[in-house]
Design a protein around this motif. Structure first.
Motif, PDB file in Angstrom:
ATOM      1  N   PHE A   1      45.448  43.685  56.883  1.00  0.00           N
ATOM      2  CA  PHE A   1      45.231  42.251  57.221  1.00  0.00           C
ATOM      3  C   PHE A   1      45.877  41.396  55.945  1.00  0.00           C
ATOM      4  O   PHE A   1      46.574  40.434  55.963  1.00  0.00           O
ATOM      5  CB  PHE A   1      43.877  41.712  57.302  1.00  0.00           C
ATOM      6  N   TYR A   2      45.429  41.813  54.865  1.00  0.00           N
ATOM      7  CA  TYR A   2      45.868  41.131  53.506  1.00  0.00           C
ATOM      8  C   TYR A   2      47.649  41.162  53.329  1.00  0.00           C
ATOM      9  O   TYR A   2      48.080  40.098  52.871  1.00  0.00           O
ATOM     10  CB  TYR A   2      45.135  41.703  52.359  1.00  0.00           C
ATOM     11  N   GLU A   3      48.019  42.261  53.618  1.00  0.00           N
ATOM     12  CA  GLU A   3      49.552  42.358  53.506  1.00  0.00           C
ATOM     13  C   GLU A   3      50.125  41.547  54.342  1.00  0.00           C
ATOM     14  O   GLU A   3      51.334  40.921  54.194  1.00  0.00           O
ATOM     15  CB  GLU A   3      49.703  43.929  53.928  1.00  0.00           C
ATOM     16  N   LYS A   4      49.527  41.468  55.704  1.00  0.00           N
ATOM     17  CA  LYS A   4      50.225  40.271  56.622  1.00  0.00           C
ATOM     18  C   LYS A   4      49.864  39.103  56.203  1.00  0.00           C
ATOM     19  O   LYS A   4      51.162  38.364  56.644  1.00  0.00           O
ATOM     20  CB  LYS A   4      49.469  40.700  58.063  1.00  0.00           C
TER      21      LYS A   4
ATOM     22  N   LYS B   1      51.532  49.940  46.649  1.00  0.00           N
ATOM     23  CA  LYS B   1      51.092  51.117  45.919  1.00  0.00           C
ATOM     24  C   LYS B   1      50.022  50.765  44.802  1.00  0.00           C
ATOM     25  O   LYS B   1      49.110  51.468  44.854  1.00  0.00           O
ATOM     26  CB  LYS B   1      52.242  51.989  45.400  1.00  0.00           C
ATOM     27  N   GLN B   2      50.165  49.660  44.143  1.00  0.00           N
ATOM     28  CA  GLN B   2      49.299  49.207  43.113  1.00  0.00           C
ATOM     29  C   GLN B   2      48.067  48.931  43.804  1.00  0.00           C
ATOM     30  O   GLN B   2      46.722  49.418  43.396  1.00  0.00           O
ATOM     31  CB  GLN B   2      49.742  48.009  42.383  1.00  0.00           C
ATOM     32  N   ILE B   3      48.030  48.023  44.704  1.00  0.00           N
ATOM     33  CA  ILE B   3      46.613  47.874  45.534  1.00  0.00           C
ATOM     34  C   ILE B   3      46.100  49.202  46.032  1.00  0.00           C
ATOM     35  O   ILE B   3      44.965  49.126  45.856  1.00  0.00           O
ATOM     36  CB  ILE B   3      46.872  46.822  46.672  1.00  0.00           C
ATOM     37  N   GLU B   4      46.879  50.076  46.370  1.00  0.00           N
ATOM     38  CA  GLU B   4      46.337  51.486  46.950  1.00  0.00           C
ATOM     39  C   GLU B   4      45.549  51.999  45.829  1.00  0.00           C
ATOM     40  O   GLU B   4      44.268  52.398  46.091  1.00  0.00           O
ATOM     41  CB  GLU B   4      47.223  52.172  47.663  1.00  0.00           C
ATOM     42  N   ILE B   5      46.181  52.204  44.849  1.00  0.00           N
ATOM     43  CA  ILE B   5      45.624  52.985  43.615  1.00  0.00           C
ATOM     44  C   ILE B   5      44.578  52.052  43.161  1.00  0.00           C
ATOM     45  O   ILE B   5      43.347  52.620  42.853  1.00  0.00           O
ATOM     46  CB  ILE B   5      46.741  52.940  42.312  1.00  0.00           C
TER      47      ILE B   5
ATOM     48  N   ASN C   1      35.678  46.396  59.051  1.00  0.00           N
ATOM     49  CA  ASN C   1      34.741  47.572  59.131  1.00  0.00           C
ATOM     50  C   ASN C   1      35.190  48.852  58.097  1.00  0.00           C
ATOM     51  O   ASN C   1      34.285  49.349  57.351  1.00  0.00           O
ATOM     52  CB  ASN C   1      34.850  48.338  60.344  1.00  0.00           C
ATOM     53  N   THR C   2      36.637  48.499  57.444  1.00  0.00           N
ATOM     54  CA  THR C   2      36.864  49.475  56.578  1.00  0.00           C
ATOM     55  C   THR C   2      37.905  48.920  55.451  1.00  0.00           C
ATOM     56  O   THR C   2      38.380  47.794  55.691  1.00  0.00           O
ATOM     57  CB  THR C   2      37.973  50.506  57.278  1.00  0.00           C
ATOM     58  N   TYR C   3      38.062  49.412  54.447  1.00  0.00           N
ATOM     59  CA  TYR C   3      39.118  49.023  53.434  1.00  0.00           C
ATOM     60  C   TYR C   3      40.344  48.888  54.060  1.00  0.00           C
ATOM     61  O   TYR C   3      41.204  48.158  53.636  1.00  0.00           O
ATOM     62  CB  TYR C   3      38.855  49.805  52.178  1.00  0.00           C
ATOM     63  N   GLY C   4      40.768  49.899  54.508  1.00  0.00           N
ATOM     64  CA  GLY C   4      42.181  49.871  55.317  1.00  0.00           C
ATOM     65  C   GLY C   4      42.608  48.603  55.997  1.00  0.00           C
ATOM     66  O   GLY C   4      43.651  48.337  55.999  1.00  0.00           O
TER      67      GLY C   4
ATOM     68  N   MET D   1      27.152  45.966  44.716  1.00  0.00           N
ATOM     69  CA  MET D   1      28.231  45.140  45.098  1.00  0.00           C
ATOM     70  C   MET D   1      29.690  45.539  44.525  1.00  0.00           C
ATOM     71  O   MET D   1      29.710  45.711  43.411  1.00  0.00           O
ATOM     72  CB  MET D   1      27.883  43.590  45.039  1.00  0.00           C
ATOM     73  N   ILE D   2      30.572  45.736  45.429  1.00  0.00           N
ATOM     74  CA  ILE D   2      31.988  46.245  45.022  1.00  0.00           C
ATOM     75  C   ILE D   2      32.800  44.740  45.219  1.00  0.00           C
ATOM     76  O   ILE D   2      33.083  44.409  46.239  1.00  0.00           O
ATOM     77  CB  ILE D   2      32.522  47.152  45.564  1.00  0.00           C
ATOM     78  N   MET D   3      33.496  44.222  44.225  1.00  0.00           N
ATOM     79  CA  MET D   3      34.403  43.320  44.186  1.00  0.00           C
ATOM     80  C   MET D   3      35.811  43.892  43.594  1.00  0.00           C
ATOM     81  O   MET D   3      35.995  44.488  42.595  1.00  0.00           O
ATOM     82  CB  MET D   3      33.941  42.012  43.349  1.00  0.00           C
ATOM     83  N   ILE D   4      36.852  43.564  44.576  1.00  0.00           N
ATOM     84  CA  ILE D   4      38.292  44.142  44.365  1.00  0.00           C
ATOM     85  C   ILE D   4      38.884  42.931  44.341  1.00  0.00           C
ATOM     86  O   ILE D   4      39.428  42.386  45.418  1.00  0.00           O
ATOM     87  CB  ILE D   4      38.652  45.216  45.080  1.00  0.00           C
ATOM     88  N   ASN D   5      39.688  42.537  43.291  1.00  0.00           N
ATOM     89  CA  ASN D   5      40.694  41.480  42.964  1.00  0.00           C
ATOM     90  C   ASN D   5      41.978  41.866  43.504  1.00  0.00           C
ATOM     91  O   ASN D   5      42.609  42.550  42.629  1.00  0.00           O
ATOM     92  CB  ASN D   5      40.522  40.710  41.791  1.00  0.00           C
ATOM     93  N   LEU D   6      42.509  41.496  44.505  1.00  0.00           N
ATOM     94  CA  LEU D   6      43.845  41.949  44.952  1.00  0.00           C
ATOM     95  C   LEU D   6      45.032  41.220  44.356  1.00  0.00           C
ATOM     96  O   LEU D   6      46.012  41.770  43.804  1.00  0.00           O
ATOM     97  CB  LEU D   6      43.924  41.967  46.492  1.00  0.00           C
TER      98      LEU D   6
END
Length: 92
Positions: free
Chosen positions: A50-53, A76-80, A42-45, A1-6
């Motif tokens: 959606f998060y950005e909106k 850019k930080q989120i993308e990295i 379906n994708t991280y993108g 499982m992958i968890m990414i805290n934005l």
């Protein structure tokens, strides 16, 4: 499982098949994932767009310079961060 805290409120959780963007409410489920309002992607993108909106809905932007600064600093930080987590998990 992958968890990414934005940020302090939103987390992306992936079990390999499904991506969830979760607006955390401070509680954890039995499996250790945060509980709260949840969206499926379906994708991280898709999840990041959606998060950005969601985040931008509360921030008025008055000029192109403000928009450029916001994109350069935050997104850019989120993308990295997402790229790094996916590489660590062996997903590219």
């Amino acid at each position: 499982m992958i968890m990414i805290n934005l940020d302090k409120d939103y987390t992306i959780v992936s079990d390999g098949d499904v991506l969830n963007l979760i607006k955390r409410n401070g509680k954890l489920r039995k499996d250790g994932t945060p509980s709260g309002q949840k969206w499926w992607f379906n994708t991280y993108g898709q999840a990041i767009k959606f998060y950005e909106k969601k985040v931008d809905a509360g921030r008025p932007i008055h000029s192109f310079r403000e928009l450029a600064k916001q994109i350069d600093s935050g997104y850019k930080q989120i993308e990295i961060m997402v790229d790094q987590k996916l590489k660590e998990a062996g997903i590219e």
